[in-house]
Write a protein that holds these residues in place. Structure first.
Motif, PDB file in Angstrom:
ATOM      1  N   VAL A 196       0.867  -1.175  -0.109  1.00  0.00           N
ATOM      2  CA  VAL A 196       0.132  -0.048   0.015  1.00  0.00           C
ATOM      3  C   VAL A 196       0.861   1.297   0.161  1.00  0.00           C
ATOM      4  CG1 VAL A 196      -1.849   1.216   1.389  1.00  0.00           C
ATOM      5  CG2 VAL A 196      -1.746  -1.043   0.977  1.00  0.00           C
ATOM      6  N   ALA A 197       0.737   2.066  -0.972  1.00  0.00           N
ATOM      7  CA  ALA A 197       1.200   3.435  -0.799  1.00  0.00           C
ATOM      8  C   ALA A 197      -0.044   4.706  -0.540  1.00  0.00           C
ATOM      9  CB  ALA A 197       1.737   3.883  -2.251  1.00  0.00           C
ATOM     10  N   LEU A 198       0.132   5.045   0.668  1.00  0.00           N
ATOM     11  CA  LEU A 198      -0.809   5.973   1.260  1.00  0.00           C
ATOM     12  C   LEU A 198      -0.195   7.468   0.889  1.00  0.00           C
ATOM     13  CD1 LEU A 198      -3.076   7.295   2.784  1.00  0.00           C
ATOM     14  CD2 LEU A 198      -1.980   7.083   4.923  1.00  0.00           C
ATOM     15  N   VAL A 199      -0.951   8.132  -0.066  1.00  0.00           N
ATOM     16  CA  VAL A 199      -0.406   9.480  -0.632  1.00  0.00           C
ATOM     17  C   VAL A 199      -1.297  10.567  -0.104  1.00  0.00           C
ATOM     18  CG1 VAL A 199       0.038  10.598  -2.814  1.00  0.00           C
ATOM     19  CG2 VAL A 199       0.402   8.104  -2.784  1.00  0.00           C
ATOM     20  N   ASP A 200      -0.381  11.546   0.526  1.00  0.00           N
ATOM     21  CA  ASP A 200      -1.159  12.627   0.966  1.00  0.00           C
ATOM     22  C   ASP A 200      -1.089  13.835   0.276  1.00  0.00           C
ATOM     23  OD1 ASP A 200      -2.436  14.510   2.490  1.00  0.00           O
ATOM     24  OD2 ASP A 200      -1.408  14.111   4.538  1.00  0.00           O
ATOM     25  N   CYS A 201      -2.098  14.225  -0.537  1.00  0.00           N
ATOM     26  CA  CYS A 201      -2.308  15.304  -1.578  1.00  0.00           C
ATOM     27  C   CYS A 201      -2.636  16.207  -1.226  1.00  0.00           C
ATOM     28  CB  CYS A 201      -2.699  14.580  -3.070  1.00  0.00           C
ATOM     29  SG  CYS A 201      -1.775  13.766  -3.902  1.00  0.00           S
ATOM     30  N   LEU A 239       4.258   5.626   3.045  1.00  0.00           N
ATOM     31  CA  LEU A 239       3.409   6.877   3.105  1.00  0.00           C
ATOM     32  C   LEU A 239       4.284   8.082   2.308  1.00  0.00           C
ATOM     33  CD1 LEU A 239       1.404   8.977   4.047  1.00  0.00           C
ATOM     34  CD2 LEU A 239       2.765   9.325   6.107  1.00  0.00           C
ATOM     35  N   ARG A 240       3.395   8.738   1.425  1.00  0.00           N
ATOM     36  CA  ARG A 240       4.377   9.634   0.815  1.00  0.00           C
ATOM     37  C   ARG A 240       3.225  11.072   0.672  1.00  0.00           C
ATOM     38  NH1 ARG A 240       7.252   9.668  -4.450  1.00  0.00           N
ATOM     39  NH2 ARG A 240       6.511  11.190  -6.065  1.00  0.00           N
ATOM     40  N   GLU A 241       4.226  12.109   0.986  1.00  0.00           N
ATOM     41  CA  GLU A 241       3.419  13.363   1.431  1.00  0.00           C
ATOM     42  C   GLU A 241       4.067  14.388   0.424  1.00  0.00           C
ATOM     43  OE1 GLU A 241       2.936  14.679   5.724  1.00  0.00           O
ATOM     44  OE2 GLU A 241       4.141  15.969   4.898  1.00  0.00           O
ATOM     45  N   GLY A 242       3.255  15.327  -0.002  1.00  0.00           N
ATOM     46  CA  GLY A 242       3.578  16.427  -0.851  1.00  0.00           C
ATOM     47  C   GLY A 242       3.206  17.609   0.283  1.00  0.00           C
ATOM     48  N   GLU A 271       0.838  21.436  -9.516  1.00  0.00           N
ATOM     49  CA  GLU A 271       2.030  20.882  -9.879  1.00  0.00           C
ATOM     50  C   GLU A 271       2.449  19.930  -8.853  1.00  0.00           C
ATOM     51  OE1 GLU A 271       4.196  24.509 -10.945  1.00  0.00           O
ATOM     52  OE2 GLU A 271       4.973  23.326 -12.819  1.00  0.00           O
ATOM     53  N   LEU A 272       2.625  20.528  -7.773  1.00  0.00           N
ATOM     54  CA  LEU A 272       3.101  19.623  -6.537  1.00  0.00           C
ATOM     55  C   LEU A 272       2.281  18.492  -6.500  1.00  0.00           C
ATOM     56  CD1 LEU A 272       4.985  19.068  -4.518  1.00  0.00           C
ATOM     57  CD2 LEU A 272       3.562  20.514  -3.048  1.00  0.00           C
ATOM     58  N   ILE A 273       0.981  18.280  -6.370  1.00  0.00           N
ATOM     59  CA  ILE A 273      -0.053  17.516  -6.395  1.00  0.00           C
ATOM     60  C   ILE A 273       0.132  16.274  -7.520  1.00  0.00           C
ATOM     61  CG2 ILE A 273      -2.480  16.620  -6.647  1.00  0.00           C
ATOM     62  CD1 ILE A 273      -3.063  19.391  -5.140  1.00  0.00           C
ATOM     63  N   LYS A 274       0.467  16.926  -8.682  1.00  0.00           N
ATOM     64  CA  LYS A 274       0.571  15.997  -9.868  1.00  0.00           C
ATOM     65  C   LYS A 274       2.005  14.971  -9.691  1.00  0.00           C
ATOM     66  CE  LYS A 274       0.842  15.982 -14.745  1.00  0.00           C
ATOM     67  NZ  LYS A 274       0.280  16.623 -16.151  1.00  0.00           N
TER      68      LYS A 274
END
Lengths: 107, 289
Positions: B33-38, B136-139, B150-153
């Motif tokens: 699982v990759a949880l991505v905080d956009c 977990l990946r976070e912008g 752009e950052l969200i992308k």
């Protein structure tokens, strides 16, 4: 000298719109020819940057003075950059506002 | 890889609670699982994983246009091109940075080469390892930057994980559209208040226009004006989970625990929700072929 006032309708009633960037129309009065005309403000329906778009419209129309009830901070910066003099005044009949302004200038 | 976006319309409806719970549930089901905080203006998924290990960090750079005044002839082509009113021309063109969407169009249309682009750091992307098969990946948007798209992308551009859960920003604007674009399913977390229903309906216009499949998680479901059930019935949208206004959720937050690790009942609920979503996506994919 051309003076602009944001107004609620296309006339003949020329009540000031309390907003500037999002006003529907501008009444532009030319003190040399003593004639006024109402133009639409494209900023009215702009998704973003209504204030700067409204300033561009006034600049393109040759306006030198703006009389408005409220001018937002972004529009204010743009008015300074466009060298348009502006005054924030109480909402009132646009013609009376312009008369009072011209009188204060001795015109 | 399947991608699920958790979004809402109105803010504060429980997107992060549901995102984190779902990610944990998929992990318990054995998926990587990759949880991505956009929600890059105020990312907070990391709050729930105090024991995770940081694995990477990178800057995200954007190109911001500038006008070389000596070269500008005031021809207005850039002004006419810009859809965002980010350019005004009083003799010379002037770019209003806060409205600029960095499309680069002004640079392309300028016949004098008067527009140059300068690199600006708009944010960063951080990654943590929560478990062996759970990241977990976070912008994180730089303070003062106004356009998060752009950052969200880049944040959602993940190459790892069988299931990707995207915690979206609130609203219905560009940043949300960027976050939900291309996902297999949108989970709309809603609440049944006048404001909540209004924003939910606006949000549905976006998902309809983007032709995205969606389901509803109804939060604080014991508070109701009858709006959400009506909208969902009218539009044939499935309400796949109802969460009452419960102390357990506040407690789990206060203890920095995701609700699935905190509560047996909600662990079961989120596990069945995760299965429902997986089945639905599988069915959609089968129907499409």
């Amino acid at each position: 000298m051309k003076i602009a006032v944001p107004v609620l309708g296309p006339g003949p009633d020329l009540m000031m719109d309390e907003r500037f960037g999002r006003a529907r129309f501008f009444w532009i009065y030319d003190s040399n020819s003593k004639k006024g005309e109402v133009i639409e403000n494209p900023g009215y329906s702009a998704a973003t940057a209504a204030g700067p778009a409204a300033v561009q419209t006034l600049k393109d129309a040759g306006v030198e003075v703006l009389l408005a009830a409220n001018v937002g901070p972004k529009a204010r910066d743009m008015l300074v950059a466009a060298k348009i003099e502006y005054h924030e005044i109480e909402p009132q009949d646009a013609q009376k506002a312009v008369e009072a302004f011209l009188k204060s200038r001795g015109l | 890889m399947i991608k699920i976006a958790v979004a809402s319309g109105k803010g504060g409806t429980g997107k992060t609670t549901v995102s984190v719970g779902l990610a944990r549930a998929f992990s318990l089901l054995g998926k990587s699982v990759a949880l991505v905080d956009c929600d890059v203006e105020e990312p907070n998924c990391h709050v729930f994983f105090p024991e995770s290990r940081a694995i990477s960090r990178k800057d995200v750079i954007s190109l911001v246009p500038h006008v070389e005044e000596d070269l500008c002839s005031g021809c207005r082509r850039c002004y006419e091109f810009c859809h965002f009113n980010a350019i005004v021309v009083f003799d010379k063109a002037r770019i209003l940075d806060e409205f600029c969407h960095r499309c680069g169009g002004c640079n392309l249309v300028c016949p004098k080469g008067a527009i140059s682009e300068e690199e600006v750091r708009i944010g960063e992307i951080l990654e943590w390892e929560v478990g062996e098969r759970f990241r977990l990946r976070e912008g994180r948007l730089t303070v003062g930057q106004a356009n998060p798209s752009e950052l969200i992308k880049e944040t959602k551009d993940v190459s790892w994980g069988e299931v990707v859960v995207i915690d979206c920003p609130p609203g219905t604007g560009c940043s949300v559209m960027e976050a939900i674009e291309g996902v297999d399913l949108v989970v709309a977390v809603v609440e049944d208040t006048p404001f909540g229903v209004h924003d939910f309906e606006k949000f549905l216009l976006v998902t309809e226009k983007m032709a995205l499949d969606k389901v509803v998680v109804w939060n604080r479901a014991d508070i109701s004006i009858g709006g959400i059930t009506k909208v969902c019935a009218d539009k044939g949208i499935d309400i796949v989970m109802s969460i009452p206004f419960m102390r357990e959720f506040q407690e789990s937050y206060a203890r920095r625990k995701d609700i699935v690790s905190f509560s047996q009942r909600w662990r079961d609920e989120f596990l069945s929700l995760a299965k429902v979503l997986l089945n639905r996506i599988e069915e959609n994919k089968r129907d499409a072929t």
